[in-house]
Design an enzyme around this catalytic site. Structure first.
Site, PDB file in Angstrom:
ATOM      1  N   SER A  99     -86.302 -55.084 -16.632  1.00 13.05           N
ATOM      2  CA  SER A  99     -86.367 -55.871 -15.385  1.00 13.05           C
ATOM      3  C   SER A  99     -87.136 -55.143 -14.280  1.00 13.05           C
ATOM      4  CB  SER A  99     -84.954 -56.197 -14.891  1.00 13.05           C
ATOM      5  OG  SER A  99     -84.319 -55.043 -14.380  1.00 13.05           O
ATOM      6  N   GLY A 113     -79.890 -46.842 -19.437  1.00 17.72           N
ATOM      7  CA  GLY A 113     -79.551 -45.477 -19.015  1.00 17.72           C
ATOM      8  C   GLY A 113     -80.153 -45.298 -17.633  1.00 17.72           C
ATOM      9  N   ASP A 130     -78.701 -50.251 -24.236  1.00 12.42           N
ATOM     10  CA  ASP A 130     -77.728 -51.159 -23.618  1.00 12.42           C
ATOM     11  C   ASP A 130     -77.445 -52.325 -24.564  1.00 12.42           C
ATOM     12  OD1 ASP A 130     -77.781 -49.544 -21.406  1.00 12.42           O
ATOM     13  OD2 ASP A 130     -78.911 -50.942 -20.133  1.00 12.42           O
ATOM     14  N   ASP A 178     -79.323 -61.117 -13.418  1.00 15.21           N
ATOM     15  CA  ASP A 178     -78.571 -59.961 -13.913  1.00 15.21           C
ATOM     16  C   ASP A 178     -78.813 -58.790 -12.958  1.00 15.21           C
ATOM     17  OD1 ASP A 178     -77.378 -57.920 -15.357  1.00 15.21           O
ATOM     18  OD2 ASP A 178     -78.921 -57.863 -16.916  1.00 15.21           O
ATOM     19  N   GLY A 209     -81.451 -57.507 -18.134  1.00 15.79           N
ATOM     20  CA  GLY A 209     -81.596 -56.138 -18.620  1.00 15.79           C
ATOM     21  C   GLY A 209     -81.897 -55.164 -17.498  1.00 15.79           C
ATOM     22  N   ASP A 232     -80.854 -48.687  -9.981  1.00 20.20           N
ATOM     23  CA  ASP A 232     -81.838 -47.768 -10.577  1.00 20.20           C
ATOM     24  C   ASP A 232     -83.252 -48.136 -10.144  1.00 20.20           C
ATOM     25  OD1 ASP A 232     -79.730 -46.600 -11.918  1.00 20.20           O
ATOM     26  OD2 ASP A 232     -79.971 -47.901 -13.660  1.00 20.20           O
ATOM     27  N   THR A 248     -76.426 -48.548  -0.921  1.00 17.22           N
ATOM     28  CA  THR A 248     -76.947 -49.838  -1.384  1.00 17.22           C
ATOM     29  C   THR A 248     -75.756 -50.780  -1.549  1.00 17.22           C
ATOM     30  OG1 THR A 248     -76.873 -49.044  -3.675  1.00 17.22           O
ATOM     31  CG2 THR A 248     -78.957 -48.808  -2.523  1.00 17.22           C
ATOM     32  N   LEU A 249     -75.842 -51.931  -0.880  1.00 19.82           N
ATOM     33  CA  LEU A 249     -74.676 -52.802  -0.756  1.00 19.82           C
ATOM     34  C   LEU A 249     -74.901 -54.163  -1.408  1.00 19.82           C
ATOM     35  CD1 LEU A 249     -74.020 -51.910   3.003  1.00 19.82           C
ATOM     36  CD2 LEU A 249     -72.970 -50.848   0.990  1.00 19.82           C
ATOM     37  N   ARG A 302     -75.854 -57.710   0.234  1.00 15.16           N
ATOM     38  CA  ARG A 302     -75.818 -57.498   1.693  1.00 15.16           C
ATOM     39  C   ARG A 302     -77.012 -56.677   2.193  1.00 15.16           C
ATOM     40  NH1 ARG A 302     -70.621 -54.425   4.267  1.00 15.16           N
ATOM     41  NH2 ARG A 302     -71.681 -53.501   6.041  1.00 15.16           N
TER      42      ARG A 302
HETATM   43  O1  RIB Z   1     -77.401 -48.660 -13.978  1.00 19.17           O
HETATM   44  C1  RIB Z   1     -77.465 -49.423 -15.135  1.00 19.17           C
HETATM   45  C2  RIB Z   1     -77.364 -48.532 -16.338  1.00 19.17           C
HETATM   46  O2  RIB Z   1     -76.100 -47.894 -16.348  1.00 19.17           O
HETATM   47  C3  RIB Z   1     -77.457 -49.244 -17.650  1.00 19.17           C
HETATM   48  O3  RIB Z   1     -78.773 -49.346 -18.123  1.00 19.17           O
HETATM   49  C4  RIB Z   1     -76.531 -48.446 -18.550  1.00 19.17           C
HETATM   50  O4  RIB Z   1     -77.175 -47.842 -19.606  1.00 19.17           O
HETATM   51  C5  RIB Z   1     -75.833 -47.442 -17.647  1.00 19.17           C
HETATM   52  O5  RIB Z   1     -76.388 -46.187 -17.734  1.00 19.17           O
END
Ligand code: RIB
Length: 301
Positions: free
Chosen positions: A287, A39, A13, A242, A283, A248, A216-217, A220
Site C-alpha cells: 500500500s 514487518g 503478513d 485497510d 496490505g 509505517d 500519529t492519531l 484525527r
Molecule cells: O505496522 C504494520 C506491520 O506490523 C505489519 O506489516 C506487521 O507485519 C507488523 O509488523
C-alpha cells in the site's frame, strides 16, 4: 540526498479480511485471506524507497520461502537488502492480521527478527544519514546502532511500535520519536484515548525525553512536539480500505523527506499525505504510495 537506513523487522503478513472480528471463543466464516509482505522495518524501507530515498534495510529472515519472497520484494522496490541476514535455524517473522470495519489487529510471531544481534549489523552509519528503528527487533541492537549513528552525526528516528520495556537511556539516542495514541499511553503510563485533548497528548509526548515527538492519531491527524513548539495537522480525507502499515508509511515518508533536506514540518505534511494514500489499499508494504501519488494528494489538499 542522503541515505535512509532502516534497522528493523521483516514479516510475511497473513491478512484475514472479514466484516467483523470474532469475539473470544467464537468462529466466524466468510473471510478472505492474503499473504502480503510486511514487518514495520520492511514497510518503512519500502515507503522511503518508493518516495525516492536511497534506502537500505538491516535485519534478519529465516531460512524459508517467506524469507526469499521478502528479499524479492525489497529488490523489486529498490531497497538495498545486503544487510539482511538469513538465520537458517529460524523462521521468517509472520504477522497474523485481522482486518475488519476499516481497522486492524495484529499478532506477531517474531521468528528471526528477534535474533538480529548487534554482531550481525554489517553497516556503519555515516554523517547525515537517517537511521530508523522500531521495537520488533532486539532493543540491544537498536541501542548499539543508534549510539554509533549519534557518534558520527547521523539522525535517528525511533518508531515505538509495538511498545515493549525499554531502558530510558535509549531515548537519549533518539532525535525523533513517532508513535500512535495507544503506544503513547503505553510508553508514558498516561491515559490517552483517540479523543484526548491536544494538551494531554502534548503533555504525554513531553514525558518521553526525546527532543521531537510525533504522535500519529489515525483519522484525527497528528501532533508534533518539537523545540520549535507544538503543531497540529489534520488527517487528509481518505476512502479507508485497510489502515495496516499507515504508521509505517508515515515514518518511511518522513525519513525520505528529511533525507531530501526538507524541514520537519514539511516532512510531516508530506508523510501525512502519504499515509492518507496508503490506507486506500489493502496490505502494508503493497500500500506504500509513489512520489507521484503523494504529490497528487497534496495538490488536492
Ligand atoms: O505496522 C504494520 C506491520 O506490523 C505489519 O506489516 C506487521 O507485519 C507488523 O509488523
Amino acid at each position: 540526498m542522503t541515505r535512509v537506513v532502516v534497522c528493523g523487522s521483516l514479516n510475511m503478513d497473513v491478512i484475514a479480511q472479514s466484516t467483523r472480528r470474532p469475539v473470544a471463543g467464537e468462529t466466524i466464516l466468510g473471510a478472505t485471506v492474503s499473504f502480503l509482505p510486511g514487518g514495520k522495518g520492511l514497510n518503512q524501507a519500502v515507503a522511503a524507497s518508493r518516495l525516492g530515498a536511497k534506502t537500505a534495510i538491516l535485519g534478519a529472515v529465516g531460512g524459508d520461502a517467506f524469507g526469499e519472497t521478502l528479499r524479492e520484494v525489497l529488490a523489486d522496490n529498490g531497497v538495498d537488502a545486503s544487510g539482511v541476514r538469513t538465520i537458517g535455524k529460524s523462521t521468517t517473522g509472520v504477522a497474523l492480521i485481522q482486518v475488519a470495519e476499516g481497522d486492524n489487529a495484529i499478532t506477531g510471531a517474531s521468528g528471526a527478527n528477534m535474533l538480529f544481534a548487534t554482531s550481525m549489523v554489517g553497516r556503519e552509519p555515516r554523517r547525515g544519514e537517517i537511521w530508523l528503528a522500531q521495537f520488533e527487533t532486539p532493543i540491544t541492537t537498536t541501542e548499539a546502532v543508534f549510539r554509533r549513528a549519534r557518534a558520527v552525526g547521523a539522525r535517528t528516528i525511533l518508531n515505538l511500535a509495538p511498545v515493549v520495556r525499554y531502558p530510558s537511556r535509549l531515548m537519549k539516542l533518539v532525535d525523533i520519536a513517532v508513535l500512535n495514541e495507544i503506544e503513547l499511553a503505553q510508553a508514558t503510563g498516561r491515559r490517552i484515548t483517540p479523543k484526548s485533548p491536544d494538551r494531554d497528548i502534548v503533555s504525554a509526548c513531553g514525558r518521553l525525553g526525546v527532543p521531537t515527538v510525533v504522535a500519529t492519531l489515525g483519522g484525527r491527524g497528528l501532533v508534533i512536539v518539537s523545540p520549535d513548539g507544538v503543531t497540529v495537522l489534520a488527517a487528509l480525507p481518505a476512502k479507508v480500505v485497510d489502515t495496516t502499515g499507515a504508521g509505517d508509511c508515515f515514518v518511511g515518508a518522513l525519513a525520505a523527506r528529511l533525507a531530501a533536506g526538507r524541514d520537519l514540518l514539511d516532512a510531516a505534511r508530506y508523510a501525512n499525505a502519504a499515509a492518507a494514500c496508503s490506507v486506500e489499499r489493502l496490505g502494508a508494504a503493497p500500500s506504500m504510495p509513489t512520489a507521484r501519488e503523494v504529490a497528487a494528494r497534496l495538490a488536492r489538499a
